[in-house]
Design a protein around this motif. Structure first.
Motif, PDB file in Angstrom:
ATOM      1  N   PRO A  49      23.591 111.907  41.086  1.00 50.84           N
ATOM      2  CA  PRO A  49      24.442 113.084  41.279  1.00 50.84           C
ATOM      3  C   PRO A  49      25.822 112.696  41.811  1.00 50.84           C
ATOM      4  CG  PRO A  49      22.231 113.490  42.127  1.00 50.84           C
ATOM      5  CD  PRO A  49      22.311 112.025  41.818  1.00 50.84           C
ATOM      6  N   PHE A  50      26.824 113.480  41.460  1.00 51.37           N
ATOM      7  CA  PHE A  50      28.198 113.173  41.843  1.00 51.37           C
ATOM      8  C   PHE A  50      28.371 112.811  43.327  1.00 51.37           C
ATOM      9  CE2 PHE A  50      29.412 116.118  38.174  1.00 51.37           C
ATOM     10  CZ  PHE A  50      29.721 115.075  37.305  1.00 51.37           C
ATOM     11  N   PRO A  51      27.756 113.552  44.278  1.00 55.18           N
ATOM     12  CA  PRO A  51      28.015 113.238  45.687  1.00 55.18           C
ATOM     13  C   PRO A  51      27.552 111.849  46.108  1.00 55.18           C
ATOM     14  CG  PRO A  51      27.064 115.432  45.473  1.00 55.18           C
ATOM     15  CD  PRO A  51      26.919 114.771  44.146  1.00 55.18           C
ATOM     16  N   TYR A  52      26.678 111.210  45.316  1.00 57.51           N
ATOM     17  CA  TYR A  52      26.109 109.927  45.712  1.00 57.51           C
ATOM     18  C   TYR A  52      26.711 108.750  44.957  1.00 57.51           C
ATOM     19  CZ  TYR A  52      22.785 113.170  47.756  1.00 57.51           C
ATOM     20  OH  TYR A  52      22.218 114.200  48.469  1.00 57.51           O
ATOM     21  N   ASP A  71      27.229 113.669  34.052  1.00 58.80           N
ATOM     22  CA  ASP A  71      28.038 114.573  33.237  1.00 58.80           C
ATOM     23  C   ASP A  71      29.496 114.199  33.453  1.00 58.80           C
ATOM     24  OD1 ASP A  71      28.579 116.706  31.488  1.00 58.80           O
ATOM     25  OD2 ASP A  71      28.790 118.143  33.131  1.00 58.80           O
ATOM     26  N   VAL A  72      30.359 114.692  32.571  1.00 55.77           N
ATOM     27  CA  VAL A  72      31.792 114.475  32.694  1.00 55.77           C
ATOM     28  C   VAL A  72      32.499 115.629  31.997  1.00 55.77           C
ATOM     29  CG1 VAL A  72      31.997 113.112  30.559  1.00 55.77           C
ATOM     30  CG2 VAL A  72      33.644 112.756  32.409  1.00 55.77           C
ATOM     31  N   THR A  81      37.731 124.400  37.848  1.00 59.02           N
ATOM     32  CA  THR A  81      36.952 124.346  39.078  1.00 59.02           C
ATOM     33  C   THR A  81      35.519 123.906  38.806  1.00 59.02           C
ATOM     34  OG1 THR A  81      38.292 126.123  40.037  1.00 59.02           O
ATOM     35  CG2 THR A  81      36.131 125.695  41.047  1.00 59.02           C
ATOM     36  N   GLY A  82      35.080 122.923  39.573  1.00 57.15           N
ATOM     37  CA  GLY A  82      33.724 122.415  39.447  1.00 57.15           C
ATOM     38  C   GLY A  82      33.562 121.278  38.469  1.00 57.15           C
ATOM     39  N   GLU A  83      34.606 120.994  37.692  1.00 55.02           N
ATOM     40  CA  GLU A  83      34.532 119.915  36.712  1.00 55.02           C
ATOM     41  C   GLU A  83      34.896 118.576  37.357  1.00 55.02           C
ATOM     42  OE1 GLU A  83      34.543 120.605  32.576  1.00 55.02           O
ATOM     43  OE2 GLU A  83      32.950 121.332  33.902  1.00 55.02           O
ATOM     44  N   VAL A  84      34.415 117.494  36.766  1.00 51.10           N
ATOM     45  CA  VAL A  84      34.709 116.141  37.239  1.00 51.10           C
ATOM     46  C   VAL A  84      35.198 115.329  36.044  1.00 51.10           C
ATOM     47  CG1 VAL A  84      33.744 114.039  38.229  1.00 51.10           C
ATOM     48  CG2 VAL A  84      33.021 116.266  39.102  1.00 51.10           C
ATOM     49  N   SER A  85      36.382 114.749  36.167  1.00 46.42           N
ATOM     50  CA  SER A  85      36.986 114.049  35.034  1.00 46.42           C
ATOM     51  C   SER A  85      36.504 112.608  34.939  1.00 46.42           C
ATOM     52  CB  SER A  85      38.512 114.050  35.172  1.00 46.42           C
ATOM     53  OG  SER A  85      38.912 113.163  36.209  1.00 46.42           O
ATOM     54  N   ALA A  86      36.742 112.019  33.774  1.00 48.94           N
ATOM     55  CA  ALA A  86      36.397 110.617  33.571  1.00 48.94           C
ATOM     56  C   ALA A  86      37.195 109.715  34.505  1.00 48.94           C
ATOM     57  CB  ALA A  86      36.631 110.235  32.115  1.00 48.94           C
ATOM     58  N   ALA A 116      30.509 116.011  21.936  1.00 39.27           N
ATOM     59  CA  ALA A 116      31.356 114.995  21.312  1.00 39.27           C
ATOM     60  C   ALA A 116      32.689 114.869  22.038  1.00 39.27           C
ATOM     61  CB  ALA A 116      31.575 115.323  19.840  1.00 39.27           C
ATOM     62  N   ALA A 117      33.245 115.995  22.480  1.00 40.61           N
ATOM     63  CA  ALA A 117      34.509 115.961  23.220  1.00 40.61           C
ATOM     64  C   ALA A 117      34.350 115.235  24.549  1.00 40.61           C
ATOM     65  CB  ALA A 117      35.015 117.385  23.447  1.00 40.61           C
ATOM     66  N   LYS A 118      33.217 115.449  25.199  1.00 43.94           N
ATOM     67  CA  LYS A 118      32.950 114.734  26.455  1.00 43.94           C
ATOM     68  C   LYS A 118      32.799 113.237  26.206  1.00 43.94           C
ATOM     69  CE  LYS A 118      30.925 118.478  29.182  1.00 43.94           C
ATOM     70  NZ  LYS A 118      29.851 118.866  30.114  1.00 43.94           N
ATOM     71  N   ALA A 119      32.109 112.885  25.128  1.00 37.62           N
ATOM     72  CA  ALA A 119      31.964 111.475  24.786  1.00 37.62           C
ATOM     73  C   ALA A 119      33.324 110.842  24.520  1.00 37.62           C
ATOM     74  CB  ALA A 119      31.057 111.313  23.573  1.00 37.62           C
ATOM     75  N   LYS A 120      34.182 111.563  23.821  1.00 35.75           N
ATOM     76  CA  LYS A 120      35.527 111.062  23.518  1.00 35.75           C
ATOM     77  C   LYS A 120      36.329 110.851  24.796  1.00 35.75           C
ATOM     78  CE  LYS A 120      39.634 112.159  20.746  1.00 35.75           C
ATOM     79  NZ  LYS A 120      40.240 113.134  19.797  1.00 35.75           N
ATOM     80  N   ALA A 121      36.237 111.807  25.739  1.00 40.21           N
ATOM     81  CA  ALA A 121      36.957 111.681  27.009  1.00 40.21           C
ATOM     82  C   ALA A 121      36.459 110.481  27.795  1.00 40.21           C
ATOM     83  CB  ALA A 121      36.806 112.958  27.821  1.00 40.21           C
ATOM     84  N   ALA A 122      35.137 110.280  27.803  1.00 38.48           N
ATOM     85  CA  ALA A 122      34.566 109.145  28.514  1.00 38.48           C
ATOM     86  C   ALA A 122      35.039 107.828  27.907  1.00 38.48           C
ATOM     87  CB  ALA A 122      33.039 109.230  28.483  1.00 38.48           C
TER      88      ALA A 122
END
Length: 250
Positions: A49-52, A71-72, A81-86, A116-122
């Motif tokens: 999880p993100f906090p760890y 996730d990304v 709000t609530g999103e986390v970027s690559a 697919a958009a998330k994969a591309k951003a990553a």
């Protein structure tokens, strides 16, 4: 060409929404201690999880275990709000990120195009996306498994050979996640072979394809014996160091 000899096994833990600082410390320490002897033939990783992420980095840095997120965002930055970027994941030296996990698809209405958009951003940030695909029990019973997988993969494959060659695919039949049920090795192999054929169609047959769905120490060996199964995306068993390491040792 037989690409199997070029694909190093990958066993990745998905902690989902589990963990706490104290419990994590013991688990990560045990993984670090036990992973060294496996490193020559198996890549080990955990998606926390993100906090760890900071804790994972602190305890796993310079070890045989790499780490990533679950996730990304598809966006670089902005009013999300609530999103986390690559880029934020890069700040924690992540290697991996899951995209399109069935729970995200079902509970957060993530579409194939968004995955697919998330994969591309990553990929643009230098991360390795692990693209999750899989069918529900209803789809399996209706004989739609391969059609569902092809639909889910299509926008990802459209990113092109150069991009796809840098990611990982995880086949996780939804009906086998956290249920104690698992596809038989033959069932899993049939789907993995179809995924491999889709990847080969854009000259990306070397991409690793993992199996996820109630992987345990007692079924890991038979799954890994299949020619197109390159490792596992492990859920509950990844929260117990001994079980996770025994799966990797298989």
């Amino acid at each position: 060409m037989n690409t199997a000899s070029f694909r190093k096994r990958l066993v990745m833990g998905n902690w989902k929404m589990h963990g706490g600082l104290e419990a994590n410390a013991g688990l990560l320490a045990d993984l670090r201690a036990g992973a060294g002897i496996l490193a020559d033939y198996c890549t080990l990783a955990v998606c926390v999880p993100f906090p760890y992420l900071a804790q994972a980095r602190s305890q796993l840095e310079n070890s045989a275990v790499s780490w990533g997120a679950q996730d990304v965002s598809a966006h670089d930055k902005g009013a999300y709000t609530g999103e986390v970027s690559a880029a934020m994941l890069n700040d924690f030296a992540c290697t991996w990120v899951l995209v399109g996990h069935s729970e995200r698809r079902a509970m957060h209405a993530e579409t194939d195009d968004l995955v697919a958009a998330k994969a591309k951003a990553a990929l643009a940030a230098g991360l390795v996306p692990v693209v999750c695909v899989g069918e529900t029990l209803e789809q399996q019973d209706a004989g739609q498994t391969l059609a569902v997988i092809q639909r889910q993969l299509a926008p990802v494959l459209a990113l092109g050979t150069q991009a796809v060659s840098r990611l990982v695919v995880a086949y996780e039949p939804v009906w086998a996640i956290g249920t104690g049920r698992s596809a038989t090795p033959a069932q899993a192999q049939d789907v993995h072979a179809a995924i491999r054929a889709s990847l080969a169609s854009i000259d990306a047959a070397q991409v690793r394809v993992l199996y996820g769905g109630s992987v345990k120490p007692d079924n890991a060996s038979s799954l890994f014996a299949m020619p197109d199964i390159d490792g596992a995306l492990v859920g509950g068993a990844s929260l117990v160091a001994d079980e996770f390491l025994r799966i990797a040792a298989a």
